[in-house]
Design a protein around this motif. Sequence first.
Motif, PDB file in Angstrom:
ATOM      1  N   SER A   1      -0.965   5.519  36.059  1.00  0.00           N
ATOM      2  CA  SER A   1      -2.392   5.293  35.884  1.00  0.00           C
ATOM      3  C   SER A   1      -3.186   6.588  35.977  1.00  0.00           C
ATOM      4  N   THR A   2      -2.805   7.472  36.867  1.00  0.00           N
ATOM      5  CA  THR A   2      -3.497   8.739  37.018  1.00  0.00           C
ATOM      6  C   THR A   2      -2.463   9.848  37.050  1.00  0.00           C
ATOM      7  N   VAL A   3      -2.365  10.588  35.972  1.00  0.00           N
ATOM      8  CA  VAL A   3      -1.390  11.671  35.904  1.00  0.00           C
ATOM      9  C   VAL A   3      -1.920  12.868  36.681  1.00  0.00           C
ATOM     10  N   TYR A   4      -1.151  13.312  37.657  1.00  0.00           N
ATOM     11  CA  TYR A   4      -1.489  14.489  38.441  1.00  0.00           C
ATOM     12  C   TYR A   4      -0.450  15.587  38.199  1.00  0.00           C
ATOM     13  N   TYR A   5       0.819  15.197  38.261  1.00  0.00           N
ATOM     14  CA  TYR A   5       1.898  16.147  38.000  1.00  0.00           C
ATOM     15  C   TYR A   5       2.402  15.955  36.573  1.00  0.00           C
ATOM     16  N   SER A   6       2.654  17.066  35.906  1.00  0.00           N
ATOM     17  CA  SER A   6       3.318  17.000  34.611  1.00  0.00           C
ATOM     18  C   SER A   6       4.294  18.159  34.528  1.00  0.00           C
ATOM     19  N   ALA A   7       5.403  17.916  33.865  1.00  0.00           N
ATOM     20  CA  ALA A   7       6.445  18.936  33.767  1.00  0.00           C
ATOM     21  C   ALA A   7       7.116  18.858  32.413  1.00  0.00           C
ATOM     22  N   GLU A   8       7.565  20.010  31.969  1.00  0.00           N
ATOM     23  CA  GLU A   8       8.415  20.100  30.789  1.00  0.00           C
ATOM     24  C   GLU A   8       9.777  20.557  31.269  1.00  0.00           C
ATOM     25  N   LEU A   9      10.816  19.928  30.759  1.00  0.00           N
ATOM     26  CA  LEU A   9      12.175  20.211  31.180  1.00  0.00           C
ATOM     27  C   LEU A   9      12.896  21.056  30.143  1.00  0.00           C
ATOM     28  N   ALA A  10      13.880  21.833  30.594  1.00  0.00           N
ATOM     29  CA  ALA A  10      14.680  22.648  29.681  1.00  0.00           C
ATOM     30  C   ALA A  10      15.571  21.768  28.814  1.00  0.00           C
ATOM     31  N   ALA A  11      15.981  20.618  29.336  1.00  0.00           N
ATOM     32  CA  ALA A  11      16.828  19.668  28.605  1.00  0.00           C
ATOM     33  C   ALA A  11      16.255  18.269  28.816  1.00  0.00           C
ATOM     34  N   PRO A  12      16.461  17.371  27.870  1.00  0.00           N
ATOM     35  CA  PRO A  12      15.924  16.007  28.025  1.00  0.00           C
ATOM     36  C   PRO A  12      16.403  15.331  29.312  1.00  0.00           C
ATOM     37  N   ALA A  13      15.524  14.572  29.913  1.00  0.00           N
ATOM     38  CA  ALA A  13      15.851  13.828  31.133  1.00  0.00           C
ATOM     39  C   ALA A  13      16.882  12.751  30.815  1.00  0.00           C
ATOM     40  N   THR A  14      17.787  12.529  31.763  1.00  0.00           N
ATOM     41  CA  THR A  14      18.793  11.486  31.563  1.00  0.00           C
ATOM     42  C   THR A  14      18.295  10.123  32.033  1.00  0.00           C
ATOM     43  N   ASN A  15      17.274  10.114  32.893  1.00  0.00           N
ATOM     44  CA  ASN A  15      16.668   8.867  33.376  1.00  0.00           C
ATOM     45  C   ASN A  15      15.192   8.846  33.001  1.00  0.00           C
ATOM     46  N   ASP A  16      14.679   7.663  32.702  1.00  0.00           N
ATOM     47  CA  ASP A  16      13.251   7.579  32.377  1.00  0.00           C
ATOM     48  C   ASP A  16      12.389   7.443  33.628  1.00  0.00           C
ATOM     49  N   LYS A  17      13.006   7.142  34.784  1.00  0.00           N
ATOM     50  CA  LYS A  17      12.293   7.078  36.065  1.00  0.00           C
ATOM     51  C   LYS A  17      13.065   7.891  37.087  1.00  0.00           C
ATOM     52  N   ASN A  18      12.364   8.776  37.782  1.00  0.00           N
ATOM     53  CA  ASN A  18      12.964   9.597  38.826  1.00  0.00           C
ATOM     54  C   ASN A  18      12.050   9.572  40.042  1.00  0.00           C
ATOM     55  N   ILE A  19      12.575   9.150  41.186  1.00  0.00           N
ATOM     56  CA  ILE A  19      11.772   9.108  42.409  1.00  0.00           C
ATOM     57  C   ILE A  19      11.915  10.445  43.120  1.00  0.00           C
ATOM     58  N   VAL A  20      10.795  11.124  43.266  1.00  0.00           N
ATOM     59  CA  VAL A  20      10.757  12.457  43.852  1.00  0.00           C
ATOM     60  C   VAL A  20       9.651  12.481  44.899  1.00  0.00           C
ATOM     61  N   ARG A  21      10.020  12.733  46.148  1.00  0.00           N
ATOM     62  CA  ARG A  21       9.039  12.812  47.242  1.00  0.00           C
ATOM     63  C   ARG A  21       8.104  11.596  47.246  1.00  0.00           C
ATOM     64  N   SER A  22       8.679  10.429  47.151  1.00  0.00           N
ATOM     65  CA  SER A  22       7.962   9.148  47.216  1.00  0.00           C
ATOM     66  C   SER A  22       7.027   8.890  46.042  1.00  0.00           C
ATOM     67  N   VAL A  23       7.198   9.599  44.958  1.00  0.00           N
ATOM     68  CA  VAL A  23       6.401   9.344  43.758  1.00  0.00           C
ATOM     69  C   VAL A  23       7.359   9.191  42.576  1.00  0.00           C
ATOM     70  N   ILE A  24       7.026   8.304  41.662  1.00  0.00           N
ATOM     71  CA  ILE A  24       7.879   8.068  40.504  1.00  0.00           C
ATOM     72  C   ILE A  24       7.437   8.960  39.351  1.00  0.00           C
ATOM     73  N   PHE A  25       8.355   9.798  38.888  1.00  0.00           N
ATOM     74  CA  PHE A  25       8.135  10.576  37.673  1.00  0.00           C
ATOM     75  C   PHE A  25       8.679   9.765  36.506  1.00  0.00           C
ATOM     76  N   TYR A  26       7.828   9.520  35.528  1.00  0.00           N
ATOM     77  CA  TYR A  26       8.234   8.851  34.308  1.00  0.00           C
ATOM     78  C   TYR A  26       8.520   9.927  33.276  1.00  0.00           C
ATOM     79  N   CYS A  27       9.731   9.895  32.748  1.00  0.00           N
ATOM     80  CA  CYS A  27      10.157  10.933  31.813  1.00  0.00           C
ATOM     81  C   CYS A  27      10.488  10.335  30.457  1.00  0.00           C
ATOM     82  N   GLU A  28      10.163  11.102  29.439  1.00  0.00           N
ATOM     83  CA  GLU A  28      10.499  10.742  28.064  1.00  0.00           C
ATOM     84  C   GLU A  28      10.866  12.037  27.355  1.00  0.00           C
ATOM     85  N   GLY A  29      12.127  12.144  26.973  1.00  0.00           N
ATOM     86  CA  GLY A  29      12.584  13.385  26.359  1.00  0.00           C
ATOM     87  C   GLY A  29      12.524  14.506  27.378  1.00  0.00           C
TER      88      GLY A  29
END
Length: 92
Positions: A14-42
Amino acid sequence: MLIFAVPQAQAKTSTVYYSAELAAPATNDKNIVRSVIFYCEGTSCQAAMSSSSAKNVCVSLAREVGELTQFKAGKRNFDAKALAACNESAKS
């Protein structure tokens, strides 16, 4: 009627605060990091704000998904030095 395509990663946070670009596509579309869910696409990941410091979130995300080529927390874009430190810390 106008229809706009919204990337899946953006639509799930709902409110994007963190955004990241990865060197290689993510293998999971959801990653829990420090109690927050990162949604990844490509090679793009996004998440809402957490109570952890941006540096710690960066390192934890890099540990989870691999090398980051860009990281942003709110209005702060990590420069090359900060990003290199983040990726290096993730390896240890």
